[in-house]
Scaffold this active site. Structure first.
Site, PDB file in Angstrom:
ATOM      1  N   SER A  27       0.781  -1.248   0.016  1.00 32.09           N
ATOM      2  CA  SER A  27      -0.306   0.316   0.399  1.00 32.09           C
ATOM      3  C   SER A  27       1.170   1.368  -0.009  1.00 32.09           C
ATOM      4  CB  SER A  27      -0.703   0.100   1.144  1.00 32.09           C
ATOM      5  OG  SER A  27      -0.244  -0.652   2.779  1.00 32.09           O
ATOM      6  N   HIS A 160     -37.666  26.142 -10.297  1.00 31.77           N
ATOM      7  CA  HIS A 160     -37.545  25.215 -11.636  1.00 31.77           C
ATOM      8  C   HIS A 160     -36.853  25.797 -12.178  1.00 31.77           C
ATOM      9  CE1 HIS A 160     -40.760  23.525  -9.127  1.00 31.77           C
ATOM     10  NE2 HIS A 160     -41.315  25.028  -8.627  1.00 31.77           N
ATOM     11  N   SER A 281     -11.402  25.847 -27.143  1.00 30.88           N
ATOM     12  CA  SER A 281     -11.626  25.106 -27.703  1.00 30.88           C
ATOM     13  C   SER A 281     -11.109  24.959 -28.963  1.00 30.88           C
ATOM     14  CB  SER A 281     -13.383  25.740 -28.584  1.00 30.88           C
ATOM     15  OG  SER A 281     -13.679  24.476 -29.550  1.00 30.88           O
ATOM     16  N   LYS A 287     -14.925  30.159 -28.437  1.00 27.87           N
ATOM     17  CA  LYS A 287     -15.130  30.411 -27.880  1.00 27.87           C
ATOM     18  C   LYS A 287     -15.087  30.077 -26.246  1.00 27.87           C
ATOM     19  CE  LYS A 287     -18.019  27.047 -26.922  1.00 27.87           C
ATOM     20  NZ  LYS A 287     -18.867  26.442 -26.644  1.00 27.87           N
ATOM     21  N   ASN A 289     -15.057  28.804 -22.429  1.00 28.58           N
ATOM     22  CA  ASN A 289     -15.722  27.901 -21.846  1.00 28.58           C
ATOM     23  C   ASN A 289     -15.364  28.029 -19.973  1.00 28.58           C
ATOM     24  OD1 ASN A 289     -16.878  27.064 -23.824  1.00 28.58           O
ATOM     25  ND2 ASN A 289     -14.996  25.386 -24.297  1.00 28.58           N
ATOM     26  N   GLU A 294     -17.105  22.892 -14.482  1.00 27.81           N
ATOM     27  CA  GLU A 294     -17.613  21.642 -15.126  1.00 27.81           C
ATOM     28  C   GLU A 294     -16.919  20.876 -14.756  1.00 27.81           C
ATOM     29  OE1 GLU A 294     -19.376  22.991 -19.385  1.00 27.81           O
ATOM     30  OE2 GLU A 294     -16.825  22.703 -18.525  1.00 27.81           O
ATOM     31  N   GLN A 326      -7.723  -1.656   4.333  1.00 34.40           N
ATOM     32  CA  GLN A 326      -6.484  -0.406   3.719  1.00 34.40           C
ATOM     33  C   GLN A 326      -6.573  -0.389   2.649  1.00 34.40           C
ATOM     34  OE1 GLN A 326      -2.766  -2.427   3.227  1.00 34.40           O
ATOM     35  NE2 GLN A 326      -3.054  -2.699   0.789  1.00 34.40           N
TER      36      GLN A 326
HETATM   37  N1  ARG Z   1      -1.224  -1.115   5.074  1.00 30.36           N
HETATM   38  C1  ARG Z   1      -2.326  -1.569   6.640  1.00 30.36           C
HETATM   39  C2  ARG Z   1      -3.463  -1.096   6.599  1.00 30.36           C
HETATM   40  O1  ARG Z   1      -3.598  -0.042   5.738  1.00 30.36           O
HETATM   41  C3  ARG Z   1      -0.964  -1.943   7.886  1.00 30.36           C
HETATM   42  C4  ARG Z   1      -2.002  -2.564   8.296  1.00 30.36           C
HETATM   43  C5  ARG Z   1      -1.667  -3.485   9.153  1.00 30.36           C
HETATM   44  N2  ARG Z   1      -2.022  -4.787   9.750  1.00 30.36           N
HETATM   45  C6  ARG Z   1      -2.727  -6.354   9.314  1.00 30.36           C
HETATM   46  N3  ARG Z   1      -2.638  -6.899  10.105  1.00 30.36           N
HETATM   47  N4  ARG Z   1      -1.880  -6.803   8.318  1.00 30.36           N
HETATM   48  O2  ARG Z   1      -4.357  -1.545   7.095  1.00 30.36           O
END
Ligand code: ARG
Length: 463
Positions: A27, A160, A281, A287, A289, A294, A326
């Site tokens: 992660s 409306h 554009s 144009k 825009n 948006e 996670q």
């Molecule tokens: N990267 C994990 C998370 O964001 C950290 C916690 C991991 N804990 C575990 N028991 N694997 O949740």
């Protein structure tokens, strides 16, 4: 492609992790944003370990110094996420081991990544709630400034998306200031539930070591400590709440964006965007825009979608920590970053927008905008409102048939519909008078709007 990496776990395993599993479970590409908070949390944890005699005072000091060094390298910009690390906690642990050697291995005492990541996310959310509230305030200030600059401008108000009654442009701008104020209040309220220390929960059950959670709470400025270790590692309500507040904010911003998009069309012609905040554009040379607006309008979809995905991800999760959690950070970070960007660009856009006062008068040539004033005028002369409504409805239809504007009808023509009409009725078809005739608190009456502007100027000065 990553080869091998050191882990915070692994003792019981006899095989190397499959490389694709490593990639899938990693992660770091998302949670590197927690680096600062992870270090702040670890510094407090290391201080507490020393104070409670779980590590020696000297060890605690070394840990704190090592962590502070990493923190400084982040602040200097001399730090980058390591794509081979499993997550931010692992990367910081590895860096600390390189810096300090074996003493670094004492840092994870009486702590799990489960309570650690809950802490990091709370610290991040707490900061985000404060930063976003400040960013909302800046947009409010820009809106109040715009409203004050054009305080006399009357425009048609719509229901409306059909012309309804004359209003002050400032009154509508202040409607958005009110909406944004509720967003600030919701952020402040959510902050109360963010502001709870989860650290010390361990993996889920607490610890047999003599930690001092109160001390950690004091160091990290948490007014409250999570009272149940299982809840502490499982709870993501605080993050869901923040994301939901931001979804609501996104909806508010999308409505404002839509009004401005409409108002900048030639058909409405109420506002014009500064060139620096408009786009062109590639095909049509003429144009100009409103892409920025948006994008803000569209972003509400991302925010609502993120909230829905996050809620769905949480649904039915058994206690306590599960790796599903996670994913939470994606939702939180993208909502916070999107909201912050939208607020920043919107404030700048509003500060440079111009009101096309000359064109606005053209929109007010429609006397039916004042039809309600005519009905209220009859009420003042004793006609029950429902009857007055019917009479004026007939007047409008007759004028339409005769191809006349309401203001072009003569008194005797009006009197064919009700003998209560007198000369003063003919003066009602003036949008400026229409707003001036309003008197109820909270209405578009110019004196009341001026007072509201003053209240907001005062309130936003002191916050
Ligand atoms: N990267 C994990 C998370 O964001 C950290 C916690 C991991 N804990 C575990 N028991 N694997 O949740």
């Amino acid at each position: 492609m990553r080869t091998s990496r050191s882990k915070l776990w692994g003792g019981r395993f006899t095989k190397k992790t499959d490389p694709f599993v490593e990639r899938f479970t990693s992660s770091i590409s998302v949670d590197y944003r927690l680096a600062r908070y992870d270090l702040e949390g670890s510094i407090a944890h290391a201080k507490m370990l020393g104070r409670c005699g779980i590590v020696s005072r000297a060890e605690s000091r070394r840990l704190v110094r090592g962590l502070a060094r990493i923190l400084r390298s982040i602040e200097r910009g001399a730090w980058a996420p390591d794509p081979t690390a499993e997550d931010i906690h692992t990367q910081i642990q590895q860096t600390l081991e390189k810096l300090l050697g074996s003493v670094a291995r004492k840092l994870q005492t009486a702590r799990s990544r489960n309570d650690q990541v809950a802490l990091d996310l709370r610290l991040y959310c707490r900061d985000a709630a404060t930063t976003l509230a400040t960013a909302i305030r800046s947009v409010q200030r820009a809106l109040v400034k715009l409203a004050a600059t054009y305080r006399g401008v009357v425009i048609p108000g719509y229901t409306h998306l059909q012309r309804a009654q004359p209003i002050l442009l400032a009154h509508q701008l202040l409607a958005y200031v009110e909406m944004l104020e509720r967003d600030v209040e919701r952020l402040q309220d959510a902050r109360k539930r963010i502001d709870v220390l989860p650290l010390g929960a361990g993996a889920l059950a607490g610890t047999s070591l003599p930690i001092d959670r109160r001390y950690v709470a004091k160091l990290l400025k948490f007014p409250r400590i999570a009272e149940n270790s299982i809840d502490a590692v499982s709870d993501r309500d605080f993050a869901l709440e923040l994301v939901s507040v931001l979804a609501m904010l996104g909806i508010h911003l999308s409505r404002f964006a839509e009004d401005v998009i409409l108002w900048t069309t030639e058909e409405f012609g109420i506002l014009s965007l500064d060139d620096a905040f408009a786009t062109g554009s590639s095909l049509m040379p003429q144009k100009k825009n409103p892409d920025v607006l948006e994008l803000i309008r569209g972003q509400a979809g991302l925010l609502v979608g993120g909230l829905t995905a996050f809620l769905t991800m949480m649904k039915g999760l058994p206690l306590s920590y599960n790796r599903d959690l996670q994913w939470d950070k994606r939702f939180v970070f993208s909502a916070v970053e999107a909201s912050h960007d939208a607020l920043t660009v919107l404030e700048r856009l509003v500060r440079h927008v111009e009101v096309r006062a000359d064109r606005v008068t053209r929109l007010l040539k429609d006397d039916t905008l004042c039809a309600t004033d005519l009905a209220e005028y009859l009420v003042e002369r004793g006609v029950p409102f429902a009857d007055a409504h019917g009479i004026v409805g007939n007047v409008v239809a007759a004028a339409e048939r005769r191809g006349k504007r309401l203001g072009e009808l003569t008194l005797s023509e009006l009197q064919q519909f009700s003998p209560r009409f007198d000369r003063r009725a003919l003066a009602l078809f003036d949008p400026k008078r229409s707003v001036e005739r309003k008197r109820s608190f909270g209405s578009t009456n110019p004196r009341l709007v001026r007072q509201a502007l003053e209240r907001w100027e005062q309130r936003l000065r002191s916050s």
